[in-house]
Design an enzyme around this catalytic site. Structure first.
Site, PDB file in Angstrom:
ATOM      1  CD  GLU A 152      39.837  38.871  51.064  1.00 51.72           C
ATOM      2  OE1 GLU A 152      40.326  37.623  50.881  1.00 51.72           O
ATOM      3  OE2 GLU A 152      40.468  39.940  50.984  1.00 51.72           O
ATOM      4  CG  ASP A 185      42.305  42.752  51.850  1.00 54.59           C
ATOM      5  OD1 ASP A 185      42.560  43.972  51.553  1.00 54.59           O
ATOM      6  OD2 ASP A 185      42.888  41.726  51.239  1.00 54.59           O
ATOM      7  CG  HIS A 188      39.355  43.837  48.971  1.00 54.23           C
ATOM      8  ND1 HIS A 188      39.443  43.781  47.402  1.00 54.23           N
ATOM      9  CD2 HIS A 188      40.066  42.698  49.071  1.00 54.23           C
ATOM     10  CE1 HIS A 188      40.272  42.984  47.030  1.00 54.23           C
ATOM     11  NE2 HIS A 188      40.671  42.327  48.058  1.00 54.23           N
ATOM     12  NE  ARG A 217      45.550  43.325  46.975  1.00 52.27           N
ATOM     13  CZ  ARG A 217      44.946  42.621  47.856  1.00 52.27           C
ATOM     14  NH1 ARG A 217      44.992  43.210  49.246  1.00 52.27           N
ATOM     15  NH2 ARG A 217      44.117  41.560  47.914  1.00 52.27           N
ATOM     16  CD  GLU A 246      45.648  38.418  49.881  1.00 52.97           C
ATOM     17  OE1 GLU A 246      45.507  37.379  49.638  1.00 52.97           O
ATOM     18  OE2 GLU A 246      44.769  39.304  50.014  1.00 52.97           O
TER      19      GLU A 246
HETATM   20  C1  LER Z   1      42.032  38.968  46.137  1.00 49.69           C
HETATM   21  O1  LER Z   1      42.187  40.559  45.796  1.00 49.69           O
HETATM   22  C2  LER Z   1      42.210  38.706  47.271  1.00 49.69           C
HETATM   23  O2  LER Z   1      42.164  39.739  48.228  1.00 49.69           O
HETATM   24  C3  LER Z   1      42.400  37.156  47.763  1.00 49.69           C
HETATM   25  O3  LER Z   1      42.584  37.491  48.940  1.00 49.69           O
HETATM   26  C4  LER Z   1      41.415  36.540  47.241  1.00 49.69           C
HETATM   27  O4  LER Z   1      41.756  35.119  47.429  1.00 49.69           O
END
Ligand code: LER
Length: 269
Positions: A152, A185, A188, A217, A246
């Site tokens: 990731e 993700d 990010h 987030r 997440e």
């Molecule tokens: C941290 O920002 C994240 O995205 C997690 O998946 C890291 O373990």
């Protein structure tokens, strides 16, 4: 053609005492699976009796996301070794559950080139060597177990080594292993990529897993991420994996978790 995405929710976001309770809530809210969180000190392996029972109860648990404070790219040799052992164990557990794989960043919260003291203790070449060594060991283990390690990329404030999909793709190509793929993700990517769709299209089949949260987030729908662009690109590359939530939650937690599947499915067109 619009793809119907499968949506998973990380376990800590779901109300309920047991995985079975959480699964009932998740199903009613339109989720297809639960993403597990893998704590260190072999706590994930020690959950096997609970996880086997959940599996027997019909809970779908295809992936685990590591939940530790050190990772396979750690500066410290002992921490790095431990992280590799923990990840191997997590890959074995998810394989036993019939799952797809385990997600980890190179590091998280260890060093940022954007914050003092700005210069990390290792050179970029040394970082690369460490990461390739770790990915090779984890990738071989994943292959032997029949699952995948998802690498990731994190944003620049959380990791100084792998921030963009192209960096993960380059490392993965260098390993030559199909059992290592990118775990993208949306949060990010929104910080690091020049374009959301272009980055997804360029990485294409190297993308093995996807996690979702909005630009701030919070849950998808609570920020300003360009979801049609991101989801459209995943659809265009024929992504068949899960979108695993997440995120942090804003508003009433249960309502926020319920709002995600309909939001994502609407945004996907
Ligand atoms: C941290 O920002 C994240 O995205 C997690 O998946 C890291 O373990």
């Amino acid at each position: 053609m619009t793809r119907v995405f499968k949506i998973a929710c990380q376990e800590q976001l779901l109300p309920g005492e047991t995985l079975r309770d959480k699964w009932e809530f998740a199903r009613a809210a339109g989720y297809d699976a639960i993403e597990l969180r893998g704590k260190g000190d072999f706590q994930f392996r020690d959950r096997l009796p609970e996880l086997r029972k959940a599996l027997a109860d019909g809970v779908v648990m295809p992936t685990v996301c590591v939940d530790m404070l050190h990772f396979f790219g750690a500066f410290d040799d002992d921490l790095r070794r431990d992280a590799v052992e923990q990840m191997k164990s997590q890959l074995s557990v998810i394989a036993e559950l019939g799952g797809l794989g385990a997600q980890t960043p190179a590091s998280y919260g260890m060093f940022s080139r954007r914050l003092p003291p700005f210069e990390p203790p290792r050179t970029e070449e040394q970082d690369r060597e460490v990461l390739l060594e770790g990915l090779a060991e984890l990738g071989e283990h994943a292959r032997a177990e029949g699952v995948t390690l998802f690498l990731e990329p994190l944003n620049r404030y959380e990791d100084h080594m792998v921030n963009r999909l192209e960096q993960a793709a380059d490392l993965i190509r260098a390993t030559g292993l199909d059992s290592v793929r990118i775990g993208i993700d949306s949060y990010h990517m929104n910080i690091e990529e020049t374009g959301l769709a272009a980055a997804v299209l360029a990485a294409g089949p190297l993308i093995g897993h996807a996690q979702i949260s909005d630009s701030n987030r919070f849950q998808p729908g609570a920020g300003h991420l360009d979801w049609p662009a991101w989801l459209g690109a995943l659809s265009a590359i024929g992504y068949e994996g899960y979108l695993a939530v997440e995120c942090r939650l804003t508003g009433d937690p249960a309502e926020a978790v319920r709002s995600i599947p309909p939001f994502v499915r609407r945004a996907a067109g």
